[in-house]
Write a protein that holds these residues in place. Structure first.
Motif, PDB file in Angstrom:
ATOM      1  N   THR A 111       0.741  -1.386  -0.050  1.00  0.00           N
ATOM      2  CA  THR A 111       0.082  -0.196   0.149  1.00  0.00           C
ATOM      3  C   THR A 111       0.878   1.372   0.009  1.00  0.00           C
ATOM      4  O   THR A 111       0.310   2.326  -0.151  1.00  0.00           O
ATOM      5  N   GLU A 113       2.307   2.462   2.632  1.00  0.00           N
ATOM      6  CA  GLU A 113       1.768   3.085   3.801  1.00  0.00           C
ATOM      7  C   GLU A 113       3.137   3.215   4.681  1.00  0.00           C
ATOM      8  O   GLU A 113       3.636   1.879   4.779  1.00  0.00           O
ATOM      9  N   ASN A 196       1.294   8.188   3.543  1.00  0.00           N
ATOM     10  CA  ASN A 196       1.060   7.434   2.314  1.00  0.00           C
ATOM     11  C   ASN A 196       2.305   7.993   1.270  1.00  0.00           C
ATOM     12  O   ASN A 196       1.991   9.082   0.898  1.00  0.00           O
TER      13      ASN A 196
END
Length: 238
Positions: A111, A113, A196
């Motif tokens: 992701t 992240e 992010n």
């Protein structure tokens, strides 16, 4: 700056100081001003954060730097030429810090992240009620063009003729001047931040394997109380 022919020599100076003082000297390289405009169709390393920081130090050209954003004896502002950096660094690392810093970072590669845990432990006192916690995201080993007037030693030019740009500021995760820390929470303070990571900044792709984080605590926009660097690990976020 990518068009700054004297900048590779200053990069070399910083690298030598870092190598001679392992773990004690950490550099952040801000690309700023007209000489930081891209070479041809090359990457743009500038950020929106660099100009205010340069203004705070009254930077009037490149290469210039500040050591701990500290105003040393005999100076009217914090900027220094790279011939001054070593003596200034040695002066600072001989001092006792009033806050210890611990940091751990994890990237979820599925992701992008990023999760950062920062722990502060204050061992000294100060008159301020708050400090500023800064988290800088840097990228290493970015291959791109670089103007140079004379080859520095050690040099970061590659066989391809491109330059390996290191410690390049990509983003300040805690904003321009940092996250406000209430000292009444201390002496031990723990904070967690999530961010992010985009696929690129301007036109520079992000390489997750070449990221590093620098965490530092300021009294204000200037004086740095302590600094730590950490390399993100990969795995599931807590």
């Amino acid at each position: 700056g990518a068009r700054c022919g004297n900048c590779p020599g200053a990069h070399s100076t910083a690298t030598i100081i870092e190598n001679e003082n392992p773990g004690k000297i950490i550099s952040i390289r801000y690309h700023h001003g007209g000489l930081a405009s891209p070479v041809g169709n090359g990457p743009d390393f500038r950020t929106n954060f660099s100009s205010p920081i340069a203004s705070e130090a009254n930077v009037i050209g490149q290469p210039l730097g500040v050591v701990n954003r500290h105003l040393f004896s005999g100076q009217t502002n914090t900027r220094q030429s790279h011939s001054q950096w070593e003596s200034s660094c040695l002066e600072i690392i001989g001092q006792e810090a009033i806050v210890n810093i611990g940091a751990m970072a994890i990237i979820d590669s599925s992701t992008n992240e990023l999760e950062i845990t920062v722990e502060l432990y204050y061992t000294g006192t100060q008159t301020a009620n708050t400090n500023l916690l800064n988290i800088a995201l840097l990228q290493n080993n970015i291959e791109a063009a670089q103007t140079v007037y004379s080859l520095p030693q050690p040099n970061d030019f590659l066989a391809s003729g491109l330059y390996s740009h290191k410690h390049v500021l990509r983003h300040l995760i805690t904003g321009q001047w940092g996250f406000e820390i209430d000292l009444s929470e201390g002496p031990f303070i723990s904070k967690k931040f999530n961010y992010n990571i985009p696929e690129q900044y301007r036109n520079v792709p992000v390489d997750l394997m070449n990221l590093e984080l620098v965490v530092f605590v300021n009294e204000d926009h200037q004086e740095v109380l302590n600094t730590i660097a950490t390399t993100p690990q990969f795995g599931p976020l807590e």
